[in-house]
Motif scaffolding. Structure first.
Motif, PDB file in Angstrom:
ATOM      1  N   TYR A 133       0.831  -1.198   0.000  1.00  9.59           N
ATOM      2  CA  TYR A 133       0.000   0.000   0.000  1.00  9.59           C
ATOM      3  C   TYR A 133       0.870   1.255   0.000  1.00  9.59           C
ATOM      4  CZ  TYR A 133      -4.236  -2.746   1.003  1.00  9.59           C
ATOM      5  OH  TYR A 133      -5.298  -3.624   0.935  1.00  9.59           O
ATOM      6  N   ASP A 134       1.947   1.225   0.772  1.00  8.46           N
ATOM      7  CA  ASP A 134       2.831   2.379   0.863  1.00  8.46           C
ATOM      8  C   ASP A 134       3.463   2.694  -0.492  1.00  8.46           C
ATOM      9  OD1 ASP A 134       4.071   4.323   2.745  1.00  8.46           O
ATOM     10  OD2 ASP A 134       5.924   3.398   2.024  1.00  8.46           O
ATOM     11  N   MET A 135       3.704   1.666  -1.300  1.00  6.94           N
ATOM     12  CA  MET A 135       4.287   1.853  -2.624  1.00  6.94           C
ATOM     13  C   MET A 135       3.338   2.589  -3.560  1.00  6.94           C
ATOM     14  SD  MET A 135       5.897  -1.967  -3.147  1.00  6.94           S
ATOM     15  CE  MET A 135       6.279  -1.666  -4.881  1.00  6.94           C
ATOM     16  N   GLY A 136       2.054   2.628  -3.220  1.00 10.18           N
ATOM     17  CA  GLY A 136       1.076   3.253  -4.103  1.00 10.18           C
ATOM     18  C   GLY A 136       0.500   4.544  -3.580  1.00 10.18           C
ATOM     19  N   CYS A 137       1.085   5.113  -2.552  1.00  3.29           N
ATOM     20  CA  CYS A 137       0.513   6.335  -1.969  1.00  3.29           C
ATOM     21  C   CYS A 137       0.629   7.549  -2.886  1.00  3.29           C
ATOM     22  CB  CYS A 137       1.149   6.621  -0.608  1.00  3.29           C
ATOM     23  SG  CYS A 137       0.515   5.562   0.731  1.00  3.29           S
ATOM     24  N   GLN A 138       1.479   7.476  -3.901  1.00  4.00           N
ATOM     25  CA  GLN A 138       1.543   8.559  -4.874  1.00  4.00           C
ATOM     26  C   GLN A 138       0.431   8.443  -5.912  1.00  4.00           C
ATOM     27  OE1 GLN A 138       3.708  11.100  -4.531  1.00  4.00           O
ATOM     28  NE2 GLN A 138       4.374  10.060  -2.654  1.00  4.00           N
ATOM     29  N   CYS A 139      -0.200   7.283  -5.977  1.00  6.58           N
ATOM     30  CA  CYS A 139      -1.287   7.057  -6.937  1.00  6.58           C
ATOM     31  C   CYS A 139      -2.621   7.545  -6.369  1.00  6.58           C
ATOM     32  CB  CYS A 139      -1.392   5.565  -7.268  1.00  6.58           C
ATOM     33  SG  CYS A 139       0.112   4.833  -7.960  1.00  6.58           S
ATOM     34  N   ARG A 140      -3.594   7.677  -7.240  1.00  7.41           N
ATOM     35  CA  ARG A 140      -4.931   8.082  -6.814  1.00  7.41           C
ATOM     36  C   ARG A 140      -5.942   7.010  -7.247  1.00  7.41           C
ATOM     37  NH1 ARG A 140      -2.750  12.837  -8.794  1.00  7.41           N
ATOM     38  NH2 ARG A 140      -3.825  12.611 -10.805  1.00  7.41           N
ATOM     39  N   ILE A 141      -6.745   6.564  -6.307  1.00  5.45           N
ATOM     40  CA  ILE A 141      -7.777   5.574  -6.606  1.00  5.45           C
ATOM     41  C   ILE A 141      -9.107   6.301  -6.774  1.00  5.45           C
ATOM     42  CG2 ILE A 141      -9.013   3.556  -5.735  1.00  5.45           C
ATOM     43  CD1 ILE A 141      -6.469   2.764  -4.263  1.00  5.45           C
ATOM     44  N   VAL A 142      -9.688   6.177  -7.951  1.00  7.31           N
ATOM     45  CA  VAL A 142     -10.912   6.901  -8.296  1.00  7.31           C
ATOM     46  C   VAL A 142     -12.082   5.930  -8.281  1.00  7.31           C
ATOM     47  CG1 VAL A 142     -12.074   8.278 -10.052  1.00  7.31           C
ATOM     48  CG2 VAL A 142      -9.593   8.486  -9.733  1.00  7.31           C
ATOM     49  N   ARG A 143     -13.037   6.168  -7.391  1.00  5.11           N
ATOM     50  CA  ARG A 143     -14.203   5.288  -7.294  1.00  5.11           C
ATOM     51  C   ARG A 143     -15.190   5.584  -8.410  1.00  5.11           C
ATOM     52  NH1 ARG A 143     -19.242   5.266  -4.428  1.00  5.11           N
ATOM     53  NH2 ARG A 143     -18.810   7.365  -3.670  1.00  5.11           N
ATOM     54  N   CYS A 144     -15.701   4.525  -9.008  1.00  5.45           N
ATOM     55  CA  CYS A 144     -16.710   4.647 -10.064  1.00  5.45           C
ATOM     56  C   CYS A 144     -18.091   4.422  -9.444  1.00  5.45           C
ATOM     57  CB  CYS A 144     -16.439   3.623 -11.165  1.00  5.45           C
ATOM     58  SG  CYS A 144     -17.668   3.649 -12.493  1.00  5.45           S
ATOM     59  N   PRO A 145     -18.860   5.488  -9.168  1.00  3.19           N
ATOM     60  CA  PRO A 145     -20.176   5.322  -8.547  1.00  3.19           C
ATOM     61  C   PRO A 145     -21.270   4.962  -9.554  1.00  3.19           C
ATOM     62  CG  PRO A 145     -19.684   7.642  -8.792  1.00  3.19           C
ATOM     63  CD  PRO A 145     -18.491   6.903  -9.303  1.00  3.19           C
ATOM     64  N   SER A 146     -21.057   5.316 -10.824  1.00  2.00           N
ATOM     65  CA  SER A 146     -22.039   5.015 -11.859  1.00  2.00           C
ATOM     66  C   SER A 146     -21.343   5.091 -13.213  1.00  2.00           C
ATOM     67  CB  SER A 146     -23.215   6.008 -11.817  1.00  2.00           C
ATOM     68  OG  SER A 146     -22.756   7.336 -12.035  1.00  2.00           O
ATOM     69  N   VAL A 147     -21.899   4.410 -14.185  1.00  4.23           N
ATOM     70  CA  VAL A 147     -21.325   4.429 -15.537  1.00  4.23           C
ATOM     71  C   VAL A 147     -21.972   5.545 -16.359  1.00  4.23           C
ATOM     72  CG1 VAL A 147     -20.666   2.010 -15.572  1.00  4.23           C
ATOM     73  CG2 VAL A 147     -22.983   2.658 -16.259  1.00  4.23           C
ATOM     74  N   PRO A 148     -21.216   6.169 -17.280  1.00  7.71           N
ATOM     75  CA  PRO A 148     -19.813   5.865 -17.593  1.00  7.71           C
ATOM     76  C   PRO A 148     -18.859   6.511 -16.600  1.00  7.71           C
ATOM     77  CG  PRO A 148     -20.595   7.639 -18.970  1.00  7.71           C
ATOM     78  CD  PRO A 148     -21.783   7.197 -18.161  1.00  7.71           C
ATOM     79  N   CYS A 149     -17.686   5.934 -16.451  1.00  3.71           N
ATOM     80  CA  CYS A 149     -16.654   6.522 -15.606  1.00  3.71           C
ATOM     81  C   CYS A 149     -15.293   6.165 -16.196  1.00  3.71           C
ATOM     82  CB  CYS A 149     -16.766   6.046 -14.162  1.00  3.71           C
ATOM     83  SG  CYS A 149     -16.724   4.252 -13.977  1.00  3.71           S
ATOM     84  N   GLU A 150     -14.310   6.979 -15.935  1.00  2.00           N
ATOM     85  CA  GLU A 150     -12.983   6.759 -16.480  1.00  2.00           C
ATOM     86  C   GLU A 150     -11.954   7.524 -15.675  1.00  2.00           C
ATOM     87  OE1 GLU A 150     -13.170   8.228 -20.469  1.00  2.00           O
ATOM     88  OE2 GLU A 150     -13.405  10.311 -19.859  1.00  2.00           O
ATOM     89  N   VAL A 151     -10.705   7.157 -15.860  1.00  2.00           N
ATOM     90  CA  VAL A 151      -9.623   7.898 -15.219  1.00  2.00           C
ATOM     91  C   VAL A 151      -9.212   9.045 -16.121  1.00  2.00           C
ATOM     92  CG1 VAL A 151      -8.796   5.928 -13.898  1.00  2.00           C
ATOM     93  CG2 VAL A 151      -7.872   6.350 -16.183  1.00  2.00           C
ATOM     94  N   ASN A 152      -8.702  10.099 -15.509  1.00  2.00           N
ATOM     95  CA  ASN A 152      -8.312  11.284 -16.266  1.00  2.00           C
ATOM     96  C   ASN A 152      -6.822  11.572 -16.203  1.00  2.00           C
ATOM     97  OD1 ASN A 152     -11.048  12.080 -17.042  1.00  2.00           O
ATOM     98  ND2 ASN A 152     -11.341  12.565 -14.865  1.00  2.00           N
ATOM     99  N   HIS A 153      -6.085  10.666 -15.546  1.00  2.00           N
ATOM    100  CA  HIS A 153      -4.651  10.901 -15.382  1.00  2.00           C
ATOM    101  C   HIS A 153      -3.944   9.553 -15.293  1.00  2.00           C
ATOM    102  CE1 HIS A 153      -0.856  12.264 -13.586  1.00  2.00           C
ATOM    103  NE2 HIS A 153      -1.166  13.463 -14.058  1.00  2.00           N
ATOM    104  N   PRO A 154      -2.722   9.438 -15.822  1.00  2.00           N
ATOM    105  CA  PRO A 154      -1.998   8.160 -15.779  1.00  2.00           C
ATOM    106  C   PRO A 154      -1.736   7.636 -14.370  1.00  2.00           C
ATOM    107  CG  PRO A 154      -0.980   9.642 -17.366  1.00  2.00           C
ATOM    108  CD  PRO A 154      -1.997  10.455 -16.612  1.00  2.00           C
ATOM    109  N   MET A 155      -1.801   8.520 -13.371  1.00  2.00           N
ATOM    110  CA  MET A 155      -1.525   8.097 -11.998  1.00  2.00           C
ATOM    111  C   MET A 155      -2.793   7.684 -11.256  1.00  2.00           C
ATOM    112  SD  MET A 155       1.489  10.721 -10.787  1.00  2.00           S
ATOM    113  CE  MET A 155       1.765   9.790  -9.264  1.00  2.00           C
TER     114      MET A 155
END
Length: 219
Positions: free
Chosen positions: A147-169
């Motif tokens: 988990y510590d290795m991924g603290c620079q990343c952002r986890i984006v929850r998808c509450p409904s479709v459509p959904c997508e990430v907006n950044h490589p991180m």
């Protein structure tokens, strides 16, 4: 409508209103366990061995601020101060996000929380607090280092479709859409890890990820 029917309707309205009031008083968005780890000041495994209500000061109107003090036996510190923590505090009711923990000393918990300015640890219903035995093997391994290795990343929850990430991180968390629960396979078995090109991707495995790895990698 009869008097009894009118009374029942009034009670129902009052009950719904009170439930809405409690929900409004304590509301928070669900967090992936990795997010909970990264956002917390304190992450530890412990048994709760006692509890009591205490007064920790007064509010702006002079009313006493009541809290529940849990005495704990720390088993392992994953993140936090060097000194051992033997007490944590929470609100005295769920309406103020207070956490209800079993204090018999028989159950082990994973506890995440915040350090207050006076050095005490405070936990709420918005923190990730789970019985240790309910955690998956991957979640337990995540606490060790992943988990510590991924603290620079952002986890984006998808509450409904459509959904997508907006950044490589960013990693897209789809448990709610796919499994109708926020604690589905991604929460139980995956970590969002930064790769060598600084982008982030879901990783699943029993060993630390290689410098370059494929999405959803298994060893």
């Amino acid at each position: 409508m009869t008097k009894l029917g009118s009374f029942s309707a009034s009670v129902l309205v009052l009950l719904v209103w009170r439930m809405g009031e409690v929900a409004e008083a304590c509301s928070c968005s669900p967090a992936h366990p990795q997010q909970a780890y990264c956002n917390a000041d304190v992450v530890l495994r412990a048994k709760v061995i006692g509890q009591k209500q205490v007064v920790t000061g007064n509010d702006n109107y002079g009313n006493p601020i009541k809290r529940i003090q849990y005495d704990i036996k720390q088993i392992k510190m994953y993140k936090g101060p060097k000194e051992e923590i033997d007490v944590i505090f929470t609100g005295d009711s769920s309406a103020v996000c207070g956490v209800n923990l079993e204090s018999s000393g028989q159950k082990e918990y994973l506890i995440t929380g915040k350090l207050e300015s006076d050095g005490t640890t405070h936990v709420t219903l918005c923190d990730f607090i789970e019985p240790w035995q309910s955690l998956s093997i991957t979640q337990k391994k995540g606490l060790e280092s992943r988990y510590d290795m991924g603290c620079q990343c952002r986890i984006v929850r998808c509450p409904s479709v459509p959904c997508e990430v907006n950044h490589p991180m960013e990693c897209l968390w789809t448990d709610w859409i796919v499994e109708s629960t926020v604690y589905g396979p991604q929460a139980q078995n995956y970590a969002c890890i930064q790769r060598s090109d600084s982008s982030c991707a879901w990783y699943r495995g029993a060993v630390p990820p290689k410098k370059d790895f494929m999405d959803i990698e298994d060893p």
